[in-house]
Design a protein around this motif. Structure first.
Motif, PDB file in Angstrom:
ATOM      1  N   ALA A   1       7.277   5.173  -0.977  1.00 29.66           N
ATOM      2  CA  ALA A   1       6.164   4.195  -0.440  1.00 29.66           C
ATOM      3  C   ALA A   1       5.041   4.743  -1.205  1.00 29.66           C
ATOM      4  N   PHE A   2       4.743   4.129  -2.508  1.00 28.88           N
ATOM      5  CA  PHE A   2       3.707   4.778  -3.520  1.00 28.88           C
ATOM      6  C   PHE A   2       2.580   3.857  -3.245  1.00 28.88           C
ATOM      7  N   SER A   3       2.569   2.803  -3.256  1.00 31.11           N
ATOM      8  CA  SER A   3       1.602   1.744  -2.947  1.00 31.11           C
ATOM      9  C   SER A   3       2.000   0.520  -2.163  1.00 31.11           C
ATOM     10  N   SER A   4       1.186  -0.181  -1.331  1.00 34.25           N
ATOM     11  CA  SER A   4       1.785  -0.954  -0.528  1.00 34.25           C
ATOM     12  C   SER A   4       0.585  -1.842  -0.023  1.00 34.25           C
ATOM     13  N   LEU A   5       1.246  -3.150   0.443  1.00 36.82           N
ATOM     14  CA  LEU A   5       0.171  -4.181   0.942  1.00 36.82           C
ATOM     15  C   LEU A   5       0.132  -3.708   2.498  1.00 36.82           C
ATOM     16  N   THR A   6      -1.087  -3.602   2.748  1.00 29.86           N
ATOM     17  CA  THR A   6      -1.406  -3.344   4.346  1.00 29.86           C
ATOM     18  C   THR A   6      -2.595  -4.250   4.702  1.00 29.86           C
ATOM     19  N   THR A   7      -2.431  -4.370   6.250  1.00 29.01           N
ATOM     20  CA  THR A   7      -3.333  -5.199   6.976  1.00 29.01           C
ATOM     21  C   THR A   7      -3.547  -4.751   8.487  1.00 29.01           C
ATOM     22  N   THR A   8      -3.747  -5.556   9.321  1.00 31.92           N
ATOM     23  CA  THR A   8      -3.702  -5.275  10.612  1.00 31.92           C
ATOM     24  C   THR A   8      -2.721  -5.937  11.483  1.00 31.92           C
ATOM     25  N   LYS A   9      -2.498  -5.513  12.652  1.00 29.21           N
ATOM     26  CA  LYS A   9      -1.487  -6.067  13.672  1.00 29.21           C
ATOM     27  C   LYS A   9      -2.295  -7.291  14.300  1.00 29.21           C
ATOM     28  N   GLU A  10      -3.458  -7.111  14.265  1.00 24.49           N
ATOM     29  CA  GLU A  10      -4.500  -8.245  14.898  1.00 24.49           C
ATOM     30  C   GLU A  10      -4.345  -9.510  13.779  1.00 24.49           C
ATOM     31  N   TYR A  11      -4.682  -9.111  12.677  1.00 21.86           N
ATOM     32  CA  TYR A  11      -4.236 -10.105  11.569  1.00 21.86           C
ATOM     33  C   TYR A  11      -3.174 -10.940  11.565  1.00 21.86           C
ATOM     34  N   ILE A  12      -2.139 -10.181  11.605  1.00 17.86           N
ATOM     35  CA  ILE A  12      -0.755 -10.923  11.709  1.00 17.86           C
ATOM     36  C   ILE A  12      -0.636 -11.836  12.982  1.00 17.86           C
ATOM     37  N   ALA A  13      -1.106 -11.341  14.032  1.00 16.77           N
ATOM     38  CA  ALA A  13      -1.032 -12.190  15.430  1.00 16.77           C
ATOM     39  C   ALA A  13      -1.902 -13.349  15.463  1.00 16.77           C
ATOM     40  N   LYS A  14      -3.074 -13.390  14.642  1.00 18.24           N
ATOM     41  CA  LYS A  14      -3.844 -14.640  14.699  1.00 18.24           C
ATOM     42  C   LYS A  14      -3.381 -15.382  13.255  1.00 18.24           C
ATOM     43  N   ASN A  15      -2.967 -14.835  12.344  1.00 22.47           N
ATOM     44  CA  ASN A  15      -2.548 -15.718  11.270  1.00 22.47           C
ATOM     45  C   ASN A  15      -1.115 -15.411  10.726  1.00 22.47           C
ATOM     46  N   PRO A  16      -0.112 -15.866  11.567  1.00 24.48           N
ATOM     47  CA  PRO A  16       1.335 -15.409  11.484  1.00 24.48           C
ATOM     48  C   PRO A  16       1.801 -16.332   9.960  1.00 24.48           C
ATOM     49  N   GLU A  17       1.608 -17.495   9.647  1.00 18.41           N
ATOM     50  CA  GLU A  17       2.086 -18.207   8.719  1.00 18.41           C
ATOM     51  C   GLU A  17       1.224 -17.723   7.328  1.00 18.41           C
ATOM     52  N   ALA A  18       0.138 -17.351   7.407  1.00 18.00           N
ATOM     53  CA  ALA A  18      -0.575 -16.881   6.206  1.00 18.00           C
ATOM     54  C   ALA A  18      -0.101 -15.327   5.662  1.00 18.00           C
ATOM     55  N   ALA A  19       0.185 -14.603   6.822  1.00 16.52           N
ATOM     56  CA  ALA A  19       0.789 -13.372   6.623  1.00 16.52           C
ATOM     57  C   ALA A  19       1.992 -13.232   5.949  1.00 16.52           C
ATOM     58  N   GLN A  20       3.051 -14.298   6.457  1.00 20.40           N
ATOM     59  CA  GLN A  20       4.283 -14.768   5.829  1.00 20.40           C
ATOM     60  C   GLN A  20       4.076 -15.016   4.408  1.00 20.40           C
ATOM     61  N   GLY A  21       3.056 -15.973   4.139  1.00 20.76           N
ATOM     62  CA  GLY A  21       3.177 -16.457   2.871  1.00 20.76           C
ATOM     63  C   GLY A  21       2.555 -15.673   1.823  1.00 20.76           C
ATOM     64  N   VAL A  22       2.039 -14.535   2.168  1.00 19.02           N
ATOM     65  CA  VAL A  22       1.373 -13.737   1.267  1.00 19.02           C
ATOM     66  C   VAL A  22       2.594 -12.760   0.871  1.00 19.02           C
ATOM     67  N   VAL A  23       3.403 -12.187   2.028  1.00 17.59           N
ATOM     68  CA  VAL A  23       4.369 -11.291   1.821  1.00 17.59           C
ATOM     69  C   VAL A  23       5.600 -11.979   1.095  1.00 17.59           C
ATOM     70  N   THR A  24       5.857 -13.231   1.331  1.00 15.26           N
ATOM     71  CA  THR A  24       6.987 -13.933   0.441  1.00 15.26           C
ATOM     72  C   THR A  24       6.469 -14.096  -1.012  1.00 15.26           C
ATOM     73  N   GLY A  25       5.219 -14.322  -1.190  1.00 15.49           N
ATOM     74  CA  GLY A  25       4.579 -14.366  -2.602  1.00 15.49           C
ATOM     75  C   GLY A  25       4.855 -13.113  -3.245  1.00 15.49           C
ATOM     76  N   PHE A  26       4.744 -11.954  -2.579  1.00 15.23           N
ATOM     77  CA  PHE A  26       4.877 -10.744  -3.192  1.00 15.23           C
ATOM     78  C   PHE A  26       6.699 -10.437  -3.541  1.00 15.23           C
ATOM     79  N   GLU A  27       7.343 -10.878  -2.635  1.00 12.99           N
ATOM     80  CA  GLU A  27       8.775 -10.711  -2.892  1.00 12.99           C
ATOM     81  C   GLU A  27       9.218 -11.673  -3.990  1.00 12.99           C
ATOM     82  N   MET A  28       8.884 -12.924  -4.071  1.00 10.35           N
ATOM     83  CA  MET A  28       9.055 -13.623  -5.341  1.00 10.35           C
ATOM     84  C   MET A  28       8.612 -13.086  -6.486  1.00 10.35           C
TER      85      MET A  28
END
Length: 338
Positions: free
Chosen positions: A215-242
């Motif tokens: 795990a050399f470089s990673s995308l990081t955030t907070t649990k609070e952000y994910i809890a408040k913005n679940p759809e946005a968090a998913q959209g960002v991670v899916t964008g990176f997967e694609m």
């Protein structure tokens, strides 16, 4: 109904039809701020996701900023000026040791893409004893290349290896001026040193099976952000997967995007650097950070005293890596891209 009322009704209908024609992503696009430690070829998935519209396709409008270092990028998340950051994920468990709620949500670099360069062309990959009696340039303790090389010396019980510390960016001049025999470097510095200084890449940490994945470089955030913005968090991670999948399937276009973000580098250097990253599997084939990748990073972090203890409640894989977003991102990308 009068003419003006008919005009209003017609206009309203047209607006309704346009709105209904928008995709869910377009209709509900959320602004997301990502702070990167540096502008780096290691972060190519970020630029590909932005340029190919993978973020927008998944409902987020990403704004990219640059912190100038890992600690600054993570501080932007903690301070609220960014929603996500990209850097060494070690800042997450370090903050959790002090009561923070940081979390790793996606891999950006899934391999320890650090290379050893030198004047001598003889490969050290399968004969590490060639390091004996040699001077090796690293960054100052406890920075990454110092940690990598000193840990390798200890792990392999190498004798009489002298580490020479220089400021980041001065590695190649130190070899050229004969202050050292070898140096640890990352791209595009590696390719630049080969093409412009006649040096050779003689060892790849990524090619060492004991160090991969990492795990050399990673995308990081907070649990609070994910809890408040679940759809946005998913959209960002899916964008990176694609984006990561796109890089492995579309080399030439990925190089074009990289060249756009590094206009001062000759395109042939960008191309060779990206190829070296792909060959080392630096860009993740899937953005889920694995337990082994986490273990490999944290073992080095513990050695460098960047964390107090590993494993522990504060530093464990289970408490630091969110696997749900990346798992769902894989399923979404499977459906969209296969």
């Amino acid at each position: 109904m009068g003419f003006s009322n008919k005009l209003i009704a017609t206009s309203a209908l047209a607006t309704l039809l346009i709105a209904s024609a928008l995709t869910p992503a377009q209709a509900q696009e959320t602004e997301v701020r990502i702070n990167q430690a540096f502008q780096s070829l290691l972060y190519l998935p970020l630029y590909v996701a932005q340029e190919k519209g993978f973020f927008k396709e998944n409902g987020v409008n990403v704004k990219i900023s640059t912190g100038g270092g890992g600690s600054q990028s993570w501080a932007a998340v903690i301070g609220g000026s960014a929603d996500f950051s990209i850097q060494d994920p070690i800042f997450v468990p370090k903050s959790r040791e002090n009561g923070g709620d940081g979390v790793v949500v996606a891999g950006i670099q899934d391999a320890p893409t650090v290379f050893v360069i030198g004047k001598d062309a003889a490969s050290i990959q399968d004969n590490l004893t060639l390091f004996s009696g040699k001077r090796v340039i690293t960054s100052p303790e406890p920075d990454t290349t110092w940690a990598f090389m000193s840990y390798l010396v200890k792990q392999q019980k190498l004798d009489n290896v002298k580490l020479v510390n220089v400021a980041i960016g001065n590695e190649v001049p130190a070899i050229v001026s004969d202050r050292a025999d070898y140096a640890l470097a990352v791209e595009p510095q590696v390719t630049q040193s080969i093409r412009q200084n006649g040096l050779n890449s003689v060892y790849s940490f990524s090619a060492n099976k004991d160090w991969y994945p990492f795990a050399f470089s990673s995308l990081t955030t907070t649990k609070e952000y994910i809890a408040k913005n679940p759809e946005a968090a998913q959209g960002v991670v899916t964008g990176f997967e694609m984006a990561s999948r796109f890089i492995y399937k579309n080399f030439d276009e990925s190089v074009d995007i990289a060249a756009k973000y590094f206009p001062n580098l000759p395109k042939e250097i960008v191309s060779e650097a990206v190829k070296r990253e792909i060959d080392a599997k630096g860009y993740p084939e899937t953005v889920l950070v694995s337990k082994k990748a986490w273990d490999n990073n944290l073992n080095i972090a513990l050695y460098a005293k960047n964390v107090k203890e590993y494993p522990s409640e504060a530093t464990s894989y289970e408490n630091n890596v969110n696997v749900d977003l990346a798992t769902k991102a894989k399923a979404i990308a499977d459906a969209k891209m296969n």
